[in-house]
Design a protein around this motif. Structure first.
Motif, short mmCIF file in Angstrom:
data_model
loop_
_atom_site.label_atom_id
_atom_site.label_comp_id
_atom_site.label_asym_id
_atom_site.label_seq_id
_atom_site.Cartn_x
_atom_site.Cartn_y
_atom_site.Cartn_z
N SER A 30 -26.84 22.03 -51.20
CA SER A 30 -27.32 20.47 -50.78
C SER A 30 -26.32 20.01 -49.89
O SER A 30 -25.24 19.85 -50.16
CB SER A 30 -27.43 19.73 -52.35
N PHE A 31 -26.95 19.51 -48.64
CA PHE A 31 -26.20 18.96 -47.86
C PHE A 31 -26.16 17.70 -47.57
O PHE A 31 -27.27 17.06 -47.63
CB PHE A 31 -26.42 19.76 -46.45
N ASP A 32 -24.90 16.81 -48.00
CA ASP A 32 -24.97 15.20 -47.80
C ASP A 32 -24.73 15.06 -46.25
O ASP A 32 -23.87 15.14 -45.68
CB ASP A 32 -23.76 15.00 -48.72
N GLU A 33 -25.82 14.37 -45.77
CA GLU A 33 -25.75 13.83 -44.35
C GLU A 33 -24.56 13.16 -44.22
O GLU A 33 -24.28 12.78 -42.93
CB GLU A 33 -27.10 13.49 -44.06
N SER A 34 -24.07 12.40 -45.06
CA SER A 34 -23.14 11.41 -45.00
C SER A 34 -21.74 12.42 -44.39
O SER A 34 -20.85 11.53 -43.72
CB SER A 34 -22.38 10.79 -45.98
N LEU A 35 -21.56 13.65 -44.38
CA LEU A 35 -20.74 14.33 -43.79
C LEU A 35 -20.73 14.14 -42.30
O LEU A 35 -19.81 14.71 -41.77
CB LEU A 35 -20.70 15.71 -44.50
N LEU A 36 -21.88 14.14 -41.82
CA LEU A 36 -22.11 13.99 -40.17
C LEU A 36 -21.24 12.74 -39.73
O LEU A 36 -20.84 12.78 -38.70
CB LEU A 36 -23.39 13.72 -39.99
N GLY A 37 -21.19 11.85 -40.70
CA GLY A 37 -20.14 10.75 -40.13
C GLY A 37 -19.05 10.75 -40.70
O GLY A 37 -18.23 9.53 -40.73
N ALA A 38 -18.42 11.68 -41.14
CA ALA A 38 -17.06 12.04 -41.62
C ALA A 38 -15.85 11.25 -40.59
O ALA A 38 -16.06 11.43 -39.23
CB ALA A 38 -16.61 13.17 -42.03
N THR A 39 -14.90 10.44 -41.06
CA THR A 39 -13.93 10.23 -39.98
C THR A 39 -12.81 11.06 -39.46
O THR A 39 -12.57 10.91 -38.48
CB THR A 39 -13.07 8.94 -40.72
N ASP A 40 -12.79 12.19 -40.01
CA ASP A 40 -11.96 13.44 -39.50
C ASP A 40 -12.68 14.42 -38.71
O ASP A 40 -13.95 14.69 -39.09
CB ASP A 40 -11.18 14.08 -40.75
N ALA A 41 -12.16 14.66 -37.49
CA ALA A 41 -12.78 15.35 -36.74
C ALA A 41 -13.11 16.80 -37.36
O ALA A 41 -14.17 17.78 -36.88
CB ALA A 41 -11.89 15.77 -35.47
N ALA A 42 -12.23 17.32 -38.18
CA ALA A 42 -12.46 18.60 -38.68
C ALA A 42 -13.78 18.76 -39.59
O ALA A 42 -14.29 19.77 -39.41
CB ALA A 42 -11.19 19.25 -39.55
N THR A 43 -13.87 17.72 -40.29
CA THR A 43 -15.23 17.68 -41.12
C THR A 43 -16.51 17.76 -40.20
O THR A 43 -17.32 18.21 -40.48
CB THR A 43 -15.13 16.56 -42.30
N ARG A 44 -16.51 16.74 -39.17
CA ARG A 44 -17.62 16.57 -38.34
C ARG A 44 -17.93 17.97 -37.64
O ARG A 44 -18.87 18.15 -37.44
CB ARG A 44 -17.33 15.39 -37.26
N GLY A 45 -16.78 18.46 -37.00
CA GLY A 45 -16.81 19.87 -36.54
C GLY A 45 -17.52 20.84 -37.33
O GLY A 45 -18.37 21.79 -37.02
N ALA A 46 -17.18 20.84 -38.63
CA ALA A 46 -17.71 21.84 -39.62
C ALA A 46 -18.97 21.39 -39.94
O ALA A 46 -19.96 22.33 -40.13
CB ALA A 46 -16.86 21.78 -40.93
N ALA A 47 -19.49 20.17 -40.07
CA ALA A 47 -20.89 19.91 -40.32
C ALA A 47 -21.58 20.30 -39.05
O ALA A 47 -22.79 20.71 -39.44
CB ALA A 47 -20.81 18.24 -40.29
N ASP A 48 -21.25 20.08 -38.07
CA ASP A 48 -22.15 20.54 -36.47
C ASP A 48 -22.30 21.79 -36.75
O ASP A 48 -23.07 22.44 -36.28
CB ASP A 48 -21.16 19.98 -35.56
N ALA A 49 -21.13 22.80 -36.91
CA ALA A 49 -21.22 24.26 -36.87
C ALA A 49 -22.20 24.66 -37.95
O ALA A 49 -22.84 25.65 -37.74
CB ALA A 49 -19.83 24.69 -37.38
N PHE A 50 -21.89 24.18 -39.23
CA PHE A 50 -22.80 24.28 -40.29
C PHE A 50 -24.38 24.24 -39.88
O PHE A 50 -25.30 24.89 -40.15
CB PHE A 50 -22.73 23.42 -41.38
N LEU A 51 -24.78 22.99 -39.41
CA LEU A 51 -26.08 22.95 -39.04
C LEU A 51 -26.62 23.55 -38.02
O LEU A 51 -27.84 24.07 -38.04
CB LEU A 51 -26.31 21.25 -38.43
N HIS A 52 -25.89 23.87 -36.99
CA HIS A 52 -26.29 24.92 -35.91
C HIS A 52 -26.46 26.23 -36.43
O HIS A 52 -27.56 26.86 -35.98
CB HIS A 52 -25.30 24.91 -34.86
N GLU A 53 -25.48 26.76 -37.35
CA GLU A 53 -25.78 28.01 -37.98
C GLU A 53 -27.22 28.10 -38.88
O GLU A 53 -27.88 29.01 -38.79
CB GLU A 53 -24.70 28.50 -38.74
N VAL A 54 -27.60 26.94 -39.55
CA VAL A 54 -28.84 26.94 -40.27
C VAL A 54 -30.14 26.83 -39.18
O VAL A 54 -30.90 27.69 -39.46
CB VAL A 54 -28.73 25.44 -41.05
N ALA A 55 -29.86 26.16 -38.26
CA ALA A 55 -30.92 26.25 -37.17
C ALA A 55 -31.13 27.56 -36.55
O ALA A 55 -32.31 27.76 -36.44
CB ALA A 55 -30.74 25.10 -36.01
#
Length: 190
Positions: A89-114
């Motif tokens: 279960s992916f919590d979309e609030s991770l997309l707005g995380a304040t740290d760049a590492a989490t935002r980058g991980a969320a982006d990588a995760f979504l791209h791999e799912v797609a």
């Protein structure tokens, strides 16, 4: 991307997302969920990777609680792995995380799912003639364009998830595992 709250699903937090958001790790986890327990060597062969790479990434997945030993399978030094849960279960609030590492991980995760969705669909198209004719008339590659507010989009997603839950784990003669992809996102009208 949020899936229904199911006890077999794992909710991602910032730390676990950073541990999972790697294409090979996500492929390994998917392979264990879909194919059942396996060794690093078996997974390496299946995914076209080295056993050293699969072994390393399996240990990383274990450190974050995504996979665990399957001790009833191992003999001697042979280490078998299994998925610790059946989905994420992916919590979309991770997309707005304040740290760049989490935002980058969320982006990588979504791209791999797609990318995975695209590969699965392309595999179906390329192998559809290998299936019984009944399956050719029992598939769908539709798309719809609707005008919705964010609230109505969330409502639609919730209703689709509820509908899909009613079809989970059918064990009738002739039943096959069926992948259902749903995507709901805004598009530009330009």
């Amino acid at each position: 991307m949020t899936e229904p709250r199911d006890p077999q699903l794992r909710s991602l937090d910032a730390r676990s997302l950073r541990g999972l958001a790697h294409p090979l790790r996500m492929q390994l986890l998917r392979a264990l969920r879909q194919g059942g327990p396996a060794t690093a060597s078996m997974l390496a062969e299946r995914l076209g990777e080295s056993s050293g790479a699969t072994s390393y990434h399996l240990r990383q997945l274990a450190a974050h609680g995504f996979v665990q030993d399957a001790p009833e399978r191992g003999k001697g030094r042979e280490r078998w792995w299994q998925a610790a849960d059946q989905g994420i279960s992916f919590d979309e609030s991770l997309l707005g995380a304040t740290d760049a590492a989490t935002r980058g991980a969320a982006d990588a995760f979504l791209h791999e799912v797609a990318s995975t969705h695209a590969r699965e669909l392309a595999t179906w198209v390329g192998t559809r003639e290998d299936w019984l004719p009944a399956w050719a008339q029992s598939t769908d590659m539709s798309d719809w364009t609707l005008r919705l507010t964010p609230e109505r989009a969330r409502e639609l997603i919730g209703e689709v998830h509820e509908l899909l839950e009613r079809y989970r784990d059918e064990d009738a003669p002739g039943a096959e595992r069926v992948r259902v992809h749903t995507h709901a996102f805004p598009i530009s009208t330009d």
